[in-house]
Structure formats: structure tokens, C-alpha cells
Design an enzyme around this catalytic site. Sequence first.
Site, PDB file in Angstrom:
ATOM      1  N   ASP A 290       0.819  -1.218   0.000  1.00 25.34           N
ATOM      2  CA  ASP A 290       0.000   0.000   0.000  1.00 25.34           C
ATOM      3  C   ASP A 290       0.857   1.275   0.000  1.00 25.34           C
ATOM      4  O   ASP A 290       2.029   1.250   0.358  1.00 25.34           O
ATOM      5  CB  ASP A 290      -0.863   0.053   1.276  1.00 25.34           C
ATOM      6  N   HIS A 434       3.788  -2.287   2.977  1.00 21.78           N
ATOM      7  CA  HIS A 434       3.839  -0.930   2.412  1.00 21.78           C
ATOM      8  C   HIS A 434       5.148  -0.740   1.659  1.00 21.78           C
ATOM      9  O   HIS A 434       6.224  -0.888   2.268  1.00 21.78           O
ATOM     10  CB  HIS A 434       3.715   0.108   3.531  1.00 21.78           C
TER      11      HIS A 434
HETATM   12 ZN    ZN Z   1      -2.395   3.094   3.548  1.00 23.59          ZN
END
Ligand code: ZN
Length: 478
Positions: A290, A434
Site C-alpha cells: 500500500d 507498504h
Molecule cells: Zn495506507
Amino acid sequence: MRSTFGIGLGVVLLAITGCQGEAGADAEPGRTPTAQPATEAELVVVDPSLAGAIDGFRTRTVVDEERHIHATWPEIPGARALNEDLQTDRAQLMADFRAEYPPPVPHQVAIPELNATWRLVGATDEVIGVLTDDYVNPGGSAAASWQTTWYDVDSDVVVPNDDLVADQDQLHEAITDELEGSEAVFVEELTDVLDRSEIPVLGFTDTGDLFVGFDEYQVAAGSAGRVSVVVPLDSTSELLSDFGERARAAALAPNIPGTATPSPNSQADPPTLGPKVDCRRLECVAITYDDGPASHTEVLLDTLKRKNATATFFVLGQQVATYPGTTRRMVDGGHEIGVHTWDHKNLTQLTPAEIHRQIAQTVTEVKTITGTRPTLVRPPYGAMNDAVRSQARKSDLALAMWSVDTEDWRDRNTPVVVRRAVGQARSGSIILMHDIHDTTVAGAGQIIDGLRRRGFTLVTVSDLIGSPQSGKTYFSQP
Ligand code: ZN
């Protein structure tokens, strides 16, 4: 700053001067311009991919998934004083937020949120302008504030907004004349703001006029929102300083060499990666990343390619706009792109129209740049309600959550993220990571090897789910 930063600038300046001479040929010399009310959309912003294409450029992002903090700002190679100024200012912003709002308690409904974004309002080899836009939502009504930071490349100095203007009195007169007629404006406060040199935003419109922006509540009632005006500039106007003229050129003719705008649509055929994996027979998992793309994403894509592995990227529209080349590489590499909104606001705190904008603008940006339309959305912080589900359905997107949270943002530790991703995976897991963290990107190879050693096949989220249905929420393989 690299010496090649602004080839062709001289030509651009000549062109602007030429236009001005014609446009202002019959203007009266020396008169005070009359300001006009403006909308925020009139402020010129520079295509962020111009910055993203500079060698060594990177976006800095700080995320705290627990405190609902997401702040991102640019770091431009060579622009030492500008980078320091932004870094210090953003750090202070986050420290103030943390001091004001305590950590959330379990099951707290509305968690106070800080969201800080940026845009370029000018960029040449002489002048760079950055607009920061900060949003604080204590859980109810949000307050937004904005600020331009102008930077003189040659002298490596951050230039106060005031110094774009040679004739302060003329500027103040033009602004006051326009605003004092408005019922919502507090004239006394306006005078104070002008006297104390506290105009937060100075930029330009696409016709080269001066854009002046104030904060909410700064010079007017809250109902007026952010008040902004445009002060017309013609060739006879002596309102701008020499630096102001160069800032205007940086807004109107941004110029970063080697960054020709790439063709918007990737016409390449979608990659063929052999027959589709059947996850009803095999034990599949999906690794997901993400908040990107960002500068480390290229390294991650190299690793995925070397390992012949697929991943799913939940991207932010503003990052896609900054890194279009990296976004195209994701699709070219056979990876899936899902939507993670435009700038990472908690969707449950927004109106349906705002939720729609956050999702639809990002879908459009991804489609324009890659030629592929996403089918998945993952809301920031995993924050969901009926309004979010309804807007996802309207945009024809399924909601893709996760079943393994590596909490990589908290530890920033490669062995820890590898251990959690590999150790906690089950058949059908969706694993959350991430790609803005180099510590996570560094572990990708070990994670892929570890998952494969456990007998798992790596697939995209859509392949794991089978056929995602719009508006439906998935935490793992159904
Ligand atoms: Zn996020």
C-alpha cells in the site's frame, strides 16, 4: 540542483515577455490593479511527474496507521534549504498533532486524523515553489490550512511569500478593495494579516496573474471557507519583485529536462504470464503493498521480476501522478493495481461526494496511465462504513482488506516483516505491507522464498478471490 535542470528556460522567458508586451500594450501605466474573487482551482499547479522524473527525487511519507497520520512531502536533490525547511515544518506539524490528540483507545469511533499533502506551484532551474496542504479532522469537522514555500535555487534560500512582491502597499490595497465589500470578511483581521506579512499562499493563475490565498477563519467567517483572490498583472505592473517574476516563469513554464510528458496510454498488450493459477486446487497467497508507488518501488519491482512473482499494489492517486513510469511498470510486470484513494484520507469521515472523488479520480489516473481499469479498492486505515461500500459499488470496485497485518510501518525492521509475512500466512491469506518503507522492500525476496518453501503459490488479489464482486468486502480467499 543538477546543472541540466532547466535547459531552454531562456526561450520560455522570452516567449512570456513577448506575450506580455502585446497583451498589456494599451494598459494604463502605474494604476493599482483590482483584485477579483478566485477559486482554489485557479492556482496553477505543476504536473508532479516532472518532479518524479528528476534523478534522485523522492517523496517522503510518514504514516502512523494507529494515530491516523499520513504526511507526504517532496525531497528535491540539491535543494538543501528547501528540503530542510519542509522536513522541519512537517515534523513540527506531526509533533503538534501528536501533542494535541492522545492515542486512540480501543474501539474509539472517530480517531483524530492528520493528512498532509503537497503540490508543486512552480519549477525551473531557478525557482521552485511547493504548496503544502494540511488537513486535521478531530472527528467531526475538518480544518484545512495551506502554505506556499518558494525557493531560490542559486542562492539555496527559502524566500518568504512577501518577497515575491515589490510593492506591498499596492498588493494590500488591491486585496483590501476586493475583500472589504464581502460580508463574510473581517476587515480588521485582514488588515492585521497583511500588516504582519502572514499571507499563507502566493502563486499564479494560468494567465500569469497573482493568486493570493488565505486560510479558513483567517480573514473571514468559517462559512466562507478559504478565501482567495486574483490580482491581475499586466506588462506595466510593477507589483512583482525580480524573484516574483522568476517565480511566475516557474509557474507558467515549468521546465525540468529529460522529463518529456510520456504518452498517457500504455498501448502495449497486457503481459501474458502463462496459464492462470487455479487457487481452488493450489494453496495461494497474495502479497500486497500500500501507499506507493514511491522511490523504493522500482527496487521492489526488480525483485519481483527476478523471482518471477506477482503482487498487488494499492496505490494513491497522487503517487501515481508523481511516478507514472513506475505505475506502468507494475502493469507491464503482470502485477495488479488496486485503488487506495487519492491522498489517504479516512473515507468514513468524508461526504459521499468526497468519497466518490477520492476513488474515481484515482481510478481515472490509473486507467489513463496504464490503460487498465482497477477492480479493487482498499480504504486507508481499513476504515469502512456503508457510505464507503456504496461508493465502491458505484465505481464497480470490490473492497480488498487483508488477513495478515505485518505492521511493517511500526517496526521498520526487515527480519520482523519477513517473519510475520511468512510465519502468519495461511492458504488464502492476503498479506498487508507498504512499499514506501525500504525495510519492507528489502525483505521481499526472503518473503517470496519463505512463502514458496511453505508450499504457497503467489497470486494477485483478484486471482486469489476468483471473481471479485463490486461492493463486496474480502479479507482473504472466500
Ligand atoms: Zn495506507
